[in-house]
Design a protein around this motif. Sequence first.
Motif, PDB file in Angstrom:
ATOM      1  N   LEU A  12       0.843  -1.194   0.000  1.00  0.00           N
ATOM      2  CA  LEU A  12       0.000   0.000   0.000  1.00  0.00           C
ATOM      3  C   LEU A  12       0.877   1.243   0.000  1.00  0.00           C
ATOM      4  O   LEU A  12       1.733   1.405   0.873  1.00  0.00           O
ATOM      5  CB  LEU A  12      -0.916   0.005   1.229  1.00  0.00           C
ATOM      6  N   ILE A  13       0.668   2.086  -1.009  1.00  0.00           N
ATOM      7  CA  ILE A  13       1.418   3.328  -1.114  1.00  0.00           C
ATOM      8  C   ILE A  13       0.424   4.482  -1.134  1.00  0.00           C
ATOM      9  O   ILE A  13      -0.769   4.276  -1.360  1.00  0.00           O
ATOM     10  CB  ILE A  13       2.316   3.368  -2.374  1.00  0.00           C
ATOM     11  N   GLY A  14       0.918   5.676  -0.914  1.00  0.00           N
ATOM     12  CA  GLY A  14       0.056   6.851  -0.974  1.00  0.00           C
ATOM     13  C   GLY A  14       0.528   7.898   0.001  1.00  0.00           C
ATOM     14  O   GLY A  14       1.357   7.648   0.879  1.00  0.00           O
ATOM     15  N   PHE A  15      -0.011   9.080  -0.167  1.00  0.00           N
ATOM     16  CA  PHE A  15       0.335  10.206   0.682  1.00  0.00           C
ATOM     17  C   PHE A  15      -0.092   9.915   2.121  1.00  0.00           C
ATOM     18  O   PHE A  15      -0.997   9.110   2.352  1.00  0.00           O
ATOM     19  CB  PHE A  15      -0.368  11.468   0.158  1.00  0.00           C
ATOM     20  N   MET A  16       0.552  10.576   3.079  1.00  0.00           N
ATOM     21  CA  MET A  16       0.159  10.396   4.481  1.00  0.00           C
ATOM     22  C   MET A  16      -1.321  10.753   4.658  1.00  0.00           C
ATOM     23  O   MET A  16      -1.821  11.687   4.038  1.00  0.00           O
ATOM     24  CB  MET A  16       1.041  11.239   5.401  1.00  0.00           C
ATOM     25  N   GLY A  17      -2.015   9.941   5.446  1.00  0.00           N
ATOM     26  CA  GLY A  17      -3.420  10.215   5.713  1.00  0.00           C
ATOM     27  C   GLY A  17      -4.389   9.576   4.730  1.00  0.00           C
ATOM     28  O   GLY A  17      -5.595   9.770   4.852  1.00  0.00           O
ATOM     29  N   GLY A  19      -4.857   6.380   4.476  1.00  0.00           N
ATOM     30  CA  GLY A  19      -5.440   5.204   5.122  1.00  0.00           C
ATOM     31  C   GLY A  19      -4.623   3.930   4.989  1.00  0.00           C
ATOM     32  O   GLY A  19      -5.139   2.840   5.231  1.00  0.00           O
ATOM     33  N   LYS A  20      -3.359   4.032   4.642  1.00  0.00           N
ATOM     34  CA  LYS A  20      -2.537   2.842   4.399  1.00  0.00           C
ATOM     35  C   LYS A  20      -2.488   1.900   5.603  1.00  0.00           C
ATOM     36  O   LYS A  20      -2.695   0.698   5.446  1.00  0.00           O
ATOM     37  CB  LYS A  20      -1.119   3.244   3.982  1.00  0.00           C
ATOM     38  N   SER A  21      -2.205   2.428   6.776  1.00  0.00           N
ATOM     39  CA  SER A  21      -2.088   1.569   7.969  1.00  0.00           C
ATOM     40  C   SER A  21      -3.425   0.948   8.342  1.00  0.00           C
ATOM     41  O   SER A  21      -3.507  -0.252   8.630  1.00  0.00           O
ATOM     42  CB  SER A  21      -1.534   2.365   9.153  1.00  0.00           C
ATOM     43  N   THR A  22      -4.471   1.743   8.328  1.00  0.00           N
ATOM     44  CA  THR A  22      -5.804   1.248   8.699  1.00  0.00           C
ATOM     45  C   THR A  22      -6.301   0.209   7.701  1.00  0.00           C
ATOM     46  O   THR A  22      -6.767  -0.869   8.086  1.00  0.00           O
ATOM     47  CB  THR A  22      -6.801   2.432   8.764  1.00  0.00           C
ATOM     48  N   VAL A  23      -6.190   0.526   6.427  1.00  0.00           N
ATOM     49  CA  VAL A  23      -6.604  -0.421   5.378  1.00  0.00           C
ATOM     50  C   VAL A  23      -5.736  -1.673   5.447  1.00  0.00           C
ATOM     51  O   VAL A  23      -6.237  -2.794   5.309  1.00  0.00           O
ATOM     52  CB  VAL A  23      -6.525   0.243   3.977  1.00  0.00           C
ATOM     53  N   GLY A  24      -4.444  -1.485   5.678  1.00  0.00           N
ATOM     54  CA  GLY A  24      -3.520  -2.618   5.746  1.00  0.00           C
ATOM     55  C   GLY A  24      -3.921  -3.650   6.778  1.00  0.00           C
ATOM     56  O   GLY A  24      -3.926  -4.857   6.499  1.00  0.00           O
ATOM     57  N   VAL A  82       1.725  -4.779   3.228  1.00  0.00           N
ATOM     58  CA  VAL A  82       2.756  -3.837   3.647  1.00  0.00           C
ATOM     59  C   VAL A  82       2.269  -2.402   3.467  1.00  0.00           C
ATOM     60  O   VAL A  82       1.941  -1.990   2.353  1.00  0.00           O
ATOM     61  CB  VAL A  82       4.052  -4.052   2.817  1.00  0.00           C
ATOM     62  N   ALA A  83       2.206  -1.660   4.570  1.00  0.00           N
ATOM     63  CA  ALA A  83       1.844  -0.244   4.521  1.00  0.00           C
ATOM     64  C   ALA A  83       3.146   0.555   4.542  1.00  0.00           C
ATOM     65  O   ALA A  83       3.928   0.450   5.487  1.00  0.00           O
ATOM     66  CB  ALA A  83       0.975   0.125   5.725  1.00  0.00           C
ATOM     67  N   THR A 108      -5.388   7.277  -2.521  1.00  0.00           N
ATOM     68  CA  THR A 108      -5.383   8.728  -2.671  1.00  0.00           C
ATOM     69  C   THR A 108      -6.549   9.300  -1.866  1.00  0.00           C
ATOM     70  O   THR A 108      -7.433   8.557  -1.429  1.00  0.00           O
ATOM     71  CB  THR A 108      -5.540   9.152  -4.152  1.00  0.00           C
ATOM     72  N   ALA A 109      -6.557  10.601  -1.706  1.00  0.00           N
ATOM     73  CA  ALA A 109      -7.679  11.280  -1.050  1.00  0.00           C
ATOM     74  C   ALA A 109      -7.605  12.763  -1.396  1.00  0.00           C
ATOM     75  O   ALA A 109      -6.545  13.282  -1.750  1.00  0.00           O
ATOM     76  CB  ALA A 109      -7.648  11.078   0.465  1.00  0.00           C
ATOM     77  N   ASP A 110      -8.745  13.417  -1.271  1.00  0.00           N
ATOM     78  CA  ASP A 110      -8.856  14.846  -1.497  1.00  0.00           C
ATOM     79  C   ASP A 110      -7.933  15.582  -0.511  1.00  0.00           C
ATOM     80  O   ASP A 110      -7.875  15.213   0.665  1.00  0.00           O
ATOM     81  CB  ASP A 110     -10.323  15.245  -1.263  1.00  0.00           C
ATOM     82  N   PRO A 111      -7.214  16.629  -0.973  1.00  0.00           N
ATOM     83  CA  PRO A 111      -6.294  17.348  -0.084  1.00  0.00           C
ATOM     84  C   PRO A 111      -6.927  17.828   1.229  1.00  0.00           C
ATOM     85  O   PRO A 111      -6.309  17.704   2.292  1.00  0.00           O
ATOM     86  CB  PRO A 111      -5.836  18.543  -0.927  1.00  0.00           C
TER      87      PRO A 111
END
Length: 173
Positions: A12-17, A19-24, A82-83, A108-111
Amino acid sequence: MSDNKPLQHVVLIGFMGTGKSTVGKQLARRLGCSTCDVDAEIVKREGEEIASIFSSRGENAFRAAETEALEAVLSTRDTLVVATGGGAVLAPANRELMMKNGFVVALTADPEQLIARVSQDPDRPLLEGNVRERVYKLLEDRKHAYDFAHLTIDTTTLAVEEVVERIAQAMIR
Protein backbone atom coordinates in the motif's frame (compact mmCIF):
# COMPACT_ATOMS: atom_id res chain seq x y z
CA MET A 1 5.60 -28.91 -6.24
CA SER A 2 8.64 -26.85 -5.24
CA ASP A 3 7.58 -23.36 -6.15
CA ASN A 4 9.70 -21.28 -3.80
CA LYS A 5 8.16 -17.98 -4.89
CA PRO A 6 5.74 -16.83 -2.15
CA LEU A 7 2.36 -15.36 -2.93
CA GLN A 8 2.78 -11.72 -3.81
CA HIS A 9 2.81 -9.18 -1.03
CA VAL A 10 0.25 -6.39 -1.22
CA VAL A 11 2.05 -3.05 -0.97
CA LEU A 12 0.00 0.00 0.00
CA ILE A 13 1.42 3.33 -1.11
CA GLY A 14 0.06 6.85 -0.97
CA PHE A 15 0.33 10.21 0.68
CA MET A 16 0.16 10.40 4.48
CA GLY A 17 -3.42 10.21 5.71
CA THR A 18 -4.78 8.16 2.81
CA GLY A 19 -5.44 5.20 5.12
CA LYS A 20 -2.54 2.84 4.40
CA SER A 21 -2.09 1.57 7.97
CA THR A 22 -5.80 1.25 8.70
CA VAL A 23 -6.60 -0.42 5.38
CA GLY A 24 -3.52 -2.62 5.75
CA LYS A 25 -4.70 -4.12 9.03
CA GLN A 26 -8.19 -4.91 7.72
CA LEU A 27 -6.95 -6.18 4.36
CA ALA A 28 -4.52 -8.54 6.09
CA ARG A 29 -7.39 -9.85 8.20
CA ARG A 30 -9.47 -10.35 5.04
CA LEU A 31 -6.64 -12.16 3.22
CA GLY A 32 -5.63 -14.24 6.24
CA CYS A 33 -2.07 -12.97 6.36
CA SER A 34 0.02 -10.61 8.48
CA THR A 35 0.52 -6.90 8.04
CA CYS A 36 3.64 -4.81 8.35
CA ASP A 37 3.90 -1.06 8.70
CA VAL A 38 7.27 -0.01 7.25
CA ASP A 39 7.48 3.06 9.52
CA ALA A 40 7.00 0.81 12.58
CA GLU A 41 9.65 -1.53 11.18
CA ILE A 42 12.08 1.41 10.86
CA VAL A 43 11.45 2.42 14.49
CA LYS A 44 12.06 -1.16 15.60
CA ARG A 45 15.24 -1.55 13.54
CA GLU A 46 16.68 1.90 14.35
CA GLY A 47 15.58 2.05 17.98
CA GLU A 48 14.42 5.62 17.40
CA GLU A 49 11.14 7.34 16.53
CA ILE A 50 10.68 8.65 12.97
CA ALA A 51 10.53 12.31 14.07
CA SER A 52 13.72 11.82 16.06
CA ILE A 53 15.54 10.27 13.08
CA PHE A 54 14.48 13.25 10.95
CA SER A 55 15.64 15.80 13.53
CA SER A 56 18.88 14.09 14.65
CA ARG A 57 20.10 12.48 11.41
CA GLY A 58 18.09 14.15 8.64
CA GLU A 59 15.74 13.00 5.92
CA ASN A 60 18.48 11.27 3.90
CA ALA A 61 19.34 8.97 6.81
CA PHE A 62 15.65 8.23 7.29
CA ARG A 63 15.22 7.40 3.58
CA ALA A 64 18.21 5.03 3.70
CA ALA A 65 16.72 3.27 6.75
CA GLU A 66 13.38 3.15 4.92
CA THR A 67 14.90 1.37 1.91
CA GLU A 68 16.65 -1.17 4.18
CA ALA A 69 13.43 -1.87 6.10
CA LEU A 70 11.38 -2.14 2.89
CA GLU A 71 13.89 -4.56 1.39
CA ALA A 72 13.84 -6.72 4.54
CA VAL A 73 10.04 -6.75 4.74
CA LEU A 74 9.53 -7.55 1.04
CA SER A 75 12.07 -10.38 1.14
CA THR A 76 10.04 -12.37 3.68
CA ARG A 77 8.53 -15.59 2.38
CA ASP A 78 5.18 -15.19 4.12
CA THR A 79 2.68 -13.03 2.29
CA LEU A 80 2.26 -9.65 3.93
CA VAL A 81 0.12 -6.57 3.49
CA VAL A 82 2.76 -3.84 3.65
CA ALA A 83 1.84 -0.24 4.52
CA THR A 84 4.63 2.08 3.39
CA GLY A 85 5.42 5.60 4.49
CA GLY A 86 4.10 8.31 2.18
CA GLY A 87 7.53 9.15 0.79
CA ALA A 88 8.75 5.58 0.27
CA VAL A 89 7.94 5.89 -3.44
CA LEU A 90 10.42 8.74 -3.92
CA ALA A 91 13.42 6.41 -4.33
CA PRO A 92 13.53 4.53 -7.65
CA ALA A 93 15.05 1.52 -5.83
CA ASN A 94 12.01 1.38 -3.54
CA ARG A 95 9.56 1.52 -6.46
CA GLU A 96 11.46 -1.29 -8.15
CA LEU A 97 11.38 -3.40 -4.96
CA MET A 98 7.63 -2.86 -4.62
CA MET A 99 6.85 -3.76 -8.23
CA LYS A 100 9.11 -6.83 -8.18
CA ASN A 101 7.72 -8.19 -4.93
CA GLY A 102 4.11 -7.12 -4.72
CA PHE A 103 0.74 -6.03 -5.97
CA VAL A 104 1.02 -2.27 -5.50
CA VAL A 105 -2.08 -0.30 -4.50
CA ALA A 106 -2.02 3.50 -4.36
CA LEU A 107 -4.47 5.11 -1.96
CA THR A 108 -5.38 8.73 -2.67
CA ALA A 109 -7.68 11.28 -1.05
CA ASP A 110 -8.86 14.85 -1.50
CA PRO A 111 -6.29 17.35 -0.08
CA GLU A 112 -8.77 18.83 2.41
CA GLN A 113 -9.62 15.34 3.66
CA LEU A 114 -5.90 14.60 4.08
CA ILE A 115 -5.41 17.82 6.03
CA ALA A 116 -8.29 16.90 8.33
CA ARG A 117 -6.84 13.42 8.87
CA VAL A 118 -3.22 14.42 9.56
CA SER A 119 -3.44 17.87 11.15
CA GLN A 120 -3.70 16.55 14.71
CA ASP A 121 -0.86 14.02 14.39
CA PRO A 122 2.37 15.20 16.06
CA ASP A 123 4.35 12.30 14.55
CA ARG A 124 4.53 13.75 11.04
CA PRO A 125 7.89 15.54 10.77
CA LEU A 126 7.30 16.67 7.18
CA LEU A 127 4.25 18.67 8.27
CA GLU A 128 5.91 21.01 10.75
CA GLY A 129 4.66 24.55 10.34
CA ASN A 130 1.57 25.38 8.28
CA VAL A 131 -0.05 21.96 7.72
CA ARG A 132 -2.33 23.06 4.86
CA GLU A 133 0.55 24.73 3.02
CA ARG A 134 2.87 21.74 3.57
CA VAL A 135 0.25 19.20 2.41
CA TYR A 136 -0.46 21.12 -0.80
CA LYS A 137 3.27 21.59 -1.49
CA LEU A 138 4.09 17.91 -0.87
CA LEU A 139 1.13 16.81 -2.99
CA GLU A 140 2.38 19.00 -5.82
CA ASP A 141 5.95 17.70 -5.42
CA ARG A 142 4.70 14.09 -5.49
CA LYS A 143 1.97 14.60 -8.11
CA HIS A 144 3.03 11.60 -10.21
CA ALA A 145 5.00 9.66 -7.60
CA TYR A 146 2.28 7.05 -7.07
CA ASP A 147 1.38 6.55 -10.76
CA PHE A 148 3.27 3.24 -11.07
CA ALA A 149 0.77 1.32 -8.90
CA HIS A 150 -1.21 -1.61 -10.28
CA LEU A 151 -4.39 -0.16 -8.75
CA THR A 152 -5.37 3.31 -7.47
CA ILE A 153 -8.26 3.91 -5.06
CA ASP A 154 -9.55 7.29 -3.88
CA THR A 155 -10.37 6.83 -0.18
CA THR A 156 -11.94 10.28 0.33
CA THR A 157 -15.53 9.06 0.63
CA LEU A 158 -15.04 5.31 1.09
CA ALA A 159 -15.32 3.33 4.29
CA VAL A 160 -12.28 1.16 5.10
CA GLU A 161 -14.32 -1.97 4.32
CA GLU A 162 -15.09 -0.64 0.82
CA VAL A 163 -11.41 -0.02 0.12
CA VAL A 164 -10.52 -3.51 1.36
CA GLU A 165 -13.22 -5.03 -0.84
CA ARG A 166 -11.98 -3.18 -3.95
CA ILE A 167 -8.42 -4.39 -3.38
CA ALA A 168 -9.54 -7.97 -2.73
CA GLN A 169 -11.65 -7.93 -5.92
CA ALA A 170 -8.76 -6.53 -7.99
CA MET A 171 -6.45 -9.28 -6.74
CA ILE A 172 -8.86 -11.99 -7.91
CA ARG A 173 -8.81 -10.78 -11.51
